[in-house]
Design a protein around this motif. Structure first.
Motif, PDB file in Angstrom:
ATOM      1  N   ASN A 254     -32.999  -8.926   6.824  1.00  0.00           N
ATOM      2  CA  ASN A 254     -33.723  -8.563   5.600  1.00  0.00           C
ATOM      3  C   ASN A 254     -33.319  -9.445   4.425  1.00  0.00           C
ATOM      4  N   LYS A 257     -34.461 -13.119   5.004  1.00  0.00           N
ATOM      5  CA  LYS A 257     -35.936 -13.188   4.874  1.00  0.00           C
ATOM      6  C   LYS A 257     -36.309 -13.190   3.386  1.00  0.00           C
ATOM      7  N   ASN A 258     -35.700 -12.291   2.608  1.00  0.00           N
ATOM      8  CA  ASN A 258     -35.978 -12.256   1.160  1.00  0.00           C
ATOM      9  C   ASN A 258     -35.626 -13.579   0.509  1.00  0.00           C
ATOM     10  N   GLU A 261     -38.139 -16.175   1.274  1.00  0.00           N
ATOM     11  CA  GLU A 261     -39.400 -15.917   0.573  1.00  0.00           C
ATOM     12  C   GLU A 261     -39.311 -16.240  -0.933  1.00  0.00           C
ATOM     13  N   LYS A 307     -44.382  -8.589  -3.740  1.00  0.00           N
ATOM     14  CA  LYS A 307     -45.090  -9.492  -2.813  1.00  0.00           C
ATOM     15  C   LYS A 307     -46.404  -8.870  -2.358  1.00  0.00           C
ATOM     16  N   GLY A 314     -37.535  -3.244   2.761  1.00  0.00           N
ATOM     17  CA  GLY A 314     -36.442  -4.058   3.306  1.00  0.00           C
ATOM     18  C   GLY A 314     -35.098  -3.733   2.663  1.00  0.00           C
TER      19      GLY A 314
END
Ligand SMILES: Nc1ncnc2c1ncn2[C@@H]1O[C@H](COP(=O)(O)OP(=O)(O)OP(=O)(O)O)[C@@H](O)[C@H]1O
Ligand SMILES: [Mg+2]
Length: 350
Positions: A254, A257-258, A261, A307, A314
């Motif tokens: 998590n 991934k953040n 992004e 987003k 998450g």
């Protein structure tokens, strides 16, 4: 005089036999004395003493390294008394969660260790039921949000299906929207799976640097596509903690991934691991866009997302997992500079 001292010894033994906690005296790992409660817990008969047997026979094999380490610690005078938890194998072949207290003493120049074993099954059961009800209350709080977040895509799916039904034709644009909405529902349900998993977590000793490395490999292709560099830096060979591997991996997934992004092309992500006294520290830093003040207040709240297709679950799941591992998390962020998540876990000893 000697008759007197015999009767004192007899009274003393009787007194120790009345104590409800199991008491054992060890010489190295051999039992040289056991009270009635200890006999009852470990052998079939409370009147059969356990003298001569090794205490190791009654300890869950996976807990033996913990037991030996503590025994060594107190025998080498590093500590005067030590208390820790492990599983005892009872006479009925059950595993009993127990709190063990070890205290060393000298008898005729021989080092002995007094061990007190306290059955903590009841305390564990209460803790487990508290954890369960905490989870249930989170689910309760989440329910309203879930209904809302799932009803929106469902309404849209229903609408577009009705449109196609009326025109008796398949419209590929509508189909794409329907698919996008289904993917969104799927994401929400996947994130929430954590709260519905079987009650017992599989806690084992694990190496956080291994989990970090595995997670980085998962994102390698995406990072290359985004021209993002990911690296791990650590001091020491390993960073041992105690936890559920799948859940801790979810934490790294998590957060990485953040970070990915939030990063424009050419940025980088660094995972730093270091050990402190009783803690293992992990930071995950990115050179991304940072988190604005008003978003910062909402981090970790369910369904908070900036987003277009984010679920906003998450971080909520991440924070819950960290809390369940008796860990802590702090965040530092500067807009247009980057963000660092700092995690602290209790250290597990070899
Ligand atoms: N490293 C980061 N850099 C910048 N913003 C972040 C970072 N991590 C989290 N955020 C902010 O926190 C919000 C919530 O994050 P969270 O992971 O909970 O949900 P999400 O990423 O939006 O959705 P999902 O996790 O389902 O993809 C994000 O939308 C983003 O605004
Ligand atoms: Mg996220």
């Amino acid at each position: 005089m000697s008759g007197n001292s015999k009767s004192t010894e007899f009274d003393f033994k009787r007194m120790i036999d009345q104590i409800l906690d199991a008491i054992i005296i060890l010489n190295r790992e051999k039992i040289v004395y056991s009270n009635r409660a200890a006999n009852k817990l470990l052998s079939f008969d409370e009147n059969t003493p356990l003298c001569g047997l090794s205490l190791g026979l009654f300890i869950d094999p996976s807990d033996m390294p913990i037991f030996r380490r503590h025994l060594e610690e107190i025998c080498s005078n590093k500590m005067s008394t030590v208390t820790f938890a492990l599983s005892i194998q009872s006479s009925k072949n059950n595993k009993i969660p127990s709190e063990i207290t070890c205290h060393p003493f000298w008898d005729h120049e021989q080092q002995m260790v007094q061990i007190t074993i306290r059955d903590i099954s009841d305390r564990k059961a209460v803790e487990e039921s508290m954890r369960q009800s905490e989870k249930l209350s989170v689910i309760g709080e989440l329910s309203a949000g879930i209904l809302h977040e799932i009803r929106n895509p469902l309404t849209s799916i229903k609408g577009f299906l009705q449109l196609m039904e009326n025109s008796s034709q398949v419209n590929m644009d509508y189909m794409r929207i329907i698919m996008r909405e289904i993917v969104q529902i799927e994401k929400i349900t996947n994130e929430l799976l954590y709260f519905t998993k079987p009650k017992r977590e599989h806690f084992t000793q694990l190496d956080l640097s291994e989990i970090a490395q595995e997670t980085i490999s998962l994102f390698e292709t995406q990072a290359i596509k985004q021209q993002t560099e990911m690296k791990i830096s650590m001091n020491g060979e390993n960073h041992l903690s105690f936890g559920d591997r799948t859940q801790l991996k979810q934490v790294f997934v998590n957060l990485i991934k953040n970070a990915l992004e939030a990063i424009p092309a050419g940025g980088n992500i660094v995972i730093n691991l270091w050990s402190a006294d009783q803690e293992e520290h992990v930071t995950i830093s990115d050179t991304g866009k940072g988190i604005p003040e008003q978003a910062f207040q909402n981090l970790g709240k369910s369904f908070f997302t900036t987003k277009a297709t984010g679920t906003g679950l998450g971080l909520m799941v991440t924070y819950t997992i960290i809390k369940n591992h008796k860990g802590k998390v702090t965040v530092e962020s500067e807009e247009n500079k980057g963000t660092t998540f700092h995690l602290i876990f209790p250290k597990a000893h070899r």
